[in-house]
Design a protein around this motif. Structure first.
Motif, short mmCIF file in Angstrom:
data_model
loop_
_atom_site.label_atom_id
_atom_site.label_comp_id
_atom_site.label_asym_id
_atom_site.label_seq_id
_atom_site.Cartn_x
_atom_site.Cartn_y
_atom_site.Cartn_z
N UNK A 15 92.59 94.56 -11.97
CA UNK A 15 93.52 93.62 -12.59
C UNK A 15 94.56 93.15 -11.58
N UNK A 16 95.07 94.09 -10.79
CA UNK A 16 96.07 93.77 -9.78
C UNK A 16 95.48 92.81 -8.74
N UNK A 50 92.84 95.60 -2.54
CA UNK A 50 94.05 94.79 -2.42
C UNK A 50 95.15 95.56 -3.14
N UNK A 51 96.00 96.20 -2.36
CA UNK A 51 97.09 97.02 -2.92
C UNK A 51 98.45 96.43 -2.58
N UNK A 52 98.47 95.18 -2.16
CA UNK A 52 99.71 94.52 -1.78
C UNK A 52 100.72 94.61 -2.93
N UNK A 53 101.93 94.99 -2.59
CA UNK A 53 103.05 95.09 -3.54
C UNK A 53 102.84 96.16 -4.62
N UNK A 54 102.10 97.20 -4.31
CA UNK A 54 101.96 98.33 -5.23
C UNK A 54 103.12 99.30 -5.00
N UNK A 64 93.49 111.19 -0.77
CA UNK A 64 93.04 109.86 -1.18
C UNK A 64 92.50 109.10 0.03
N UNK A 65 91.61 108.16 -0.25
CA UNK A 65 91.02 107.35 0.81
C UNK A 65 91.56 105.92 0.68
N UNK A 66 92.34 105.48 1.68
CA UNK A 66 92.90 104.14 1.72
C UNK A 66 92.25 103.27 2.79
N UNK A 67 91.11 103.68 3.33
CA UNK A 67 90.45 102.97 4.41
C UNK A 67 90.26 101.48 4.08
N UNK A 68 90.64 100.62 5.04
CA UNK A 68 90.47 99.17 4.93
C UNK A 68 91.21 98.54 3.76
N UNK A 69 92.32 99.12 3.35
CA UNK A 69 93.09 98.57 2.23
C UNK A 69 94.33 97.84 2.72
N UNK A 70 94.78 96.91 1.90
CA UNK A 70 95.99 96.16 2.20
C UNK A 70 97.16 96.75 1.41
N UNK A 88 92.61 101.97 9.37
CA UNK A 88 92.50 100.51 9.33
C UNK A 88 93.17 99.90 8.10
N UNK A 89 94.41 100.31 7.83
CA UNK A 89 95.14 99.75 6.69
C UNK A 89 96.12 98.69 7.18
#
Length: 102
Positions: A15-16, A50-54, A64-70, A88-89
């Motif tokens: 949703x985000x 896509x975690x921008x502005x979380x 947790x695995x945040x690989x290749x996330x924004x 690679x975040x």
């Protein structure tokens, strides 16, 4: 701490991301935030998201695995990031104040 499991997290993150995809250059997207306060998210997969502005404030993010996330312009204030994979975040403007990290 309230526990969220992977299927619930996937719905929240989808949703985000959809809001950002549809309103990439608009004020609506810039004002959108996914905010979780004191949640247990340990061991969950945030990779390729896509975690921008979380805002993940005082959350358990161990393993947790945040690989290749924004994660740009996000807040992870006070969260436990021990053993989290952060390869690679994008983290421009991200606030990691008081995080536990190794």
């Amino acid at each position: 701490m309230t526990r969220i499991e992977q299927p619930e997290l996937d719905v929240l993150l989808s949703s985000h991301a959809k809001i950002w995809d549809e309103n990439l250059d608009s004020e609506a997207a810039r004002g959108e935030t996914l905010a979780l306060f004191e949640y247990n998210l340990s061991g969950l997969d945030f990779s390729n998201r896509e975690l921008r502005s979380c805002h993940l404030i005082n959350c358990d993010l161990r393993n947790c695995n945040f690989t290749n996330s924004n994660l740009s312009h996000s807040e992870l204030i006070g969260s436990d990031l021990r053993l989290a994979i952060m390869t690679n975040i994008a983290d421009e403007g991200t606030d990691f104040t008081d995080c536990l990290r190794m």
